[in-house]
Design an enzyme around this catalytic site. Structure first.
Site, PDB file in Angstrom:
ATOM      1  NE  ARG A   1      -6.366   1.615  -0.006  1.00  0.00           N
ATOM      2  CZ  ARG A   1      -6.938   2.969   0.518  1.00  0.00           C
ATOM      3  NH1 ARG A   1      -5.254   3.167   1.580  1.00  0.00           N
ATOM      4  NH2 ARG A   1      -7.331   3.790   1.117  1.00  0.00           N
TER       5      ARG A   1
ATOM      6  CG  HIS B   1     -13.523   2.858   2.684  1.00  0.00           C
ATOM      7  ND1 HIS B   1     -14.261   3.775   4.006  1.00  0.00           N
ATOM      8  CD2 HIS B   1     -12.650   3.392   3.422  1.00  0.00           C
ATOM      9  CE1 HIS B   1     -13.774   4.475   4.053  1.00  0.00           C
ATOM     10  NE2 HIS B   1     -12.422   4.637   3.801  1.00  0.00           N
TER      11      HIS B   1
ATOM     12  NE  ARG C   1     -10.963  12.430   4.182  1.00  0.00           N
ATOM     13  CZ  ARG C   1     -10.975  10.790   3.729  1.00  0.00           C
ATOM     14  NH1 ARG C   1     -12.017  10.720   3.322  1.00  0.00           N
ATOM     15  NH2 ARG C   1      -9.760  10.955   3.674  1.00  0.00           N
TER      16      ARG C   1
ATOM     17  CD  GLU D   1      -9.655  -0.864   3.690  1.00  0.00           C
ATOM     18  OE1 GLU D   1      -9.609  -0.192   2.804  1.00  0.00           O
ATOM     19  OE2 GLU D   1      -8.665  -0.939   5.621  1.00  0.00           O
TER      20      GLU D   1
ATOM     21  CG  ASN E   1      -2.039   0.927   1.338  1.00  0.00           C
ATOM     22  OD1 ASN E   1      -1.638   1.830   0.350  1.00  0.00           O
ATOM     23  ND2 ASN E   1      -2.860   0.954   2.273  1.00  0.00           N
TER      24      ASN E   1
END
Ligand code: ADP
Length: 400
Positions: free
Chosen positions: A89, A178, A239, A383, A8
């Protein structure tokens, strides 16, 4: 024994895990960071412990050199556990990639071109891919996209009511993110309930620092809260989530904020941090319990939005069979789960307070009452394992 290296990469760091697929065992993991700075840092974790090195790491290629040295010095040996493939990823696959894909020069060009849509993410991923392909030349590399799972959304779910010509010209539509986590969790939930994925209507709340919720019908994403970028939808650590877009115009015209200042404000200084000065739910919970009004309001705004989405997705799906919570907040914070589903008894959702407050870390737990029509689960996400699975599936299906 099949082993996959999962990578990643960001622009100045990358994380890795060496995963043995059959037992889904992590043989080693690590992090190489501050690439390009004077003092780079690397951490390598094995069953035997953690080792750390600091040195200048010029670029991603040098970073992979550091990683290979760590494997050679501290194990496990890559000769004894040779990776079958490397899974990468990649945040943005646009409308082009609807599944994990073996990386070819053409795929690299596409990922590069999609950096227009994900300027903060795709360039770093590409640097990692190029360096990893040089370090592991003879095995397939596979890109696993955060957006791919949501490519099954119907047009009415992914289309914004924006002037068609402008939207098409700039590829403005909802992509969703996601996806790797939502796919993993929905499959794990079906397996846990011993029900076929194809017969289940599911809602998955991924509540980490970034947060999103997805409606999944028969294993396919049909609606998700993140949109053109990961800014839309739920309230997150830093956010805003959903916002009246006219606020941006107002800030430009009245407060004279620049584009970069607005970007920073919406992505980094808002959400829980903007409301209460912190994004760690442990902090906010203890402050709220001690009577801190700002912390309490932040939690209330956060859960109010969760309920709004739960209701909307129950309506879009025509009711659900399963609701799952995952990621840092979803897996660990009972009061958020309870508030997210409060008032939904009419839709067959009944959370058991005792089960909800005694969830075992790392295990799938049912927190709904026995008579709840909807099964409510806490499902730890993984993940990396999902990337490893998809990587192996795509790499082994490849015609040599
Ligand atoms: P990401 O992968 O998006 O960075 P995580 O899934 O690790 O995020 O979630 C991070 C958030 O989860 C933290 O900001 C914190 O609020 C929350 N969190 C993690 N563990 C706990 C815990 N034990 N109790 C309360 N909150 C937690």
């Amino acid at each position: 024994m099949a082993v996959v290296l999962v990578v990643n990469s960001g622009s100045s760091s990358f994380k890795y895990q060496l995963i043995e697929i059959d037992g889904e065992e992590v043989l080693a993991s690590g992090l190489v960071e501050r690439i390009g700075e004077e003092r780079g840092r690397a951490e390598h974790v094995t069953a035997g412990g953690t080792t750390e090195t600091t040195a200048e790491i010029r670029d991603h290629t040098a970073g992979f050199g550091v990683m290979l040295e760590a494997f050679a010095a501290h194990g496990p040996s890559l000769e004894e556990h040779p990776p079958t493939a490397v899974g990468h990823r990649v945040v943005h696959g646009g409308a082009r990639f609807f599944e994990a894909t073996v990386i070819t020069p053409l795929v690299e060009i596409n990922i590069d071109e999609l950096a227009v849509l994900a300027p903060l993410h795709n360039p770093g991923a590409l640097q990692g891919i190029r360096a990893a392909r040089a370090a592991f030349e003879s095995i397939p590399h596979v890109a696993v996209f955060d957006t791919a799972f949501h490519q099954s959304m119907p047009p009415e779910a992914y289309t914004y009511a924006l002037d068609r010509e402008t939207a098409d010209k700039h590829r403005i539509r909802r992509y969703g993110f996601h996806g790797t986590s939502h796919k993993f969790v929905s499959e794990a939930a079906a397996a846990h309930l011993e029900r076929p994925l194809t017969g289940l209507k599911q809602i998955v709340f991924h509540l980490g620092n970034g947060a999103s919720v997805t409606a999944i019908d028969g294993g396919r994403s049909v609606e998700t809260s993140m949109g053109f970028t990961p800014l839309e939808g739920l309230v997150m650590g830093t956010r805003t989530g959903d916002l009246d877009p006219a606020i941006l115009l107002h800030l430009q015209r009245r407060a004279q904020l620049s584009t970069d200042e607005i970007d920073d404000l919406l992505n980094k200084k808002s959400g829980l941090v903007g409301l209460a000065g912190a994004n760690d739910m442990r902090d906010l919970t203890s402050r709220a319990e001690a009577g801190d009004d700002r912390a309490q309001l932040a939690i209330d705004v956060y859960t109010h939005r969760l309920r709004a989405y739960a209701g909307a997705y129950l309506a879009q799906l025509g009711g659900a069979d399963v609701v799952s919570f995952t990621a840092g907040i979803g897996e660990n914070v009972a009061h958020i789960r309870a508030s997210a589903l409060r008032g939904l008894e009419f839709a067959g959702v009944r959370v058991d307070p005792d089960r909800n407050s005694s969830v075992r870390r790392g295990a799938i737990t049912r927190i709904s009452t026995d008579d709840s029509r909807v099964a409510v689960l806490v499902v730890p996400t993984d993940e990396e394992v999902e990337i490893a699975r998809q990587t192996l599936a795509v790499a082994s299906a490849r015609v040599p």
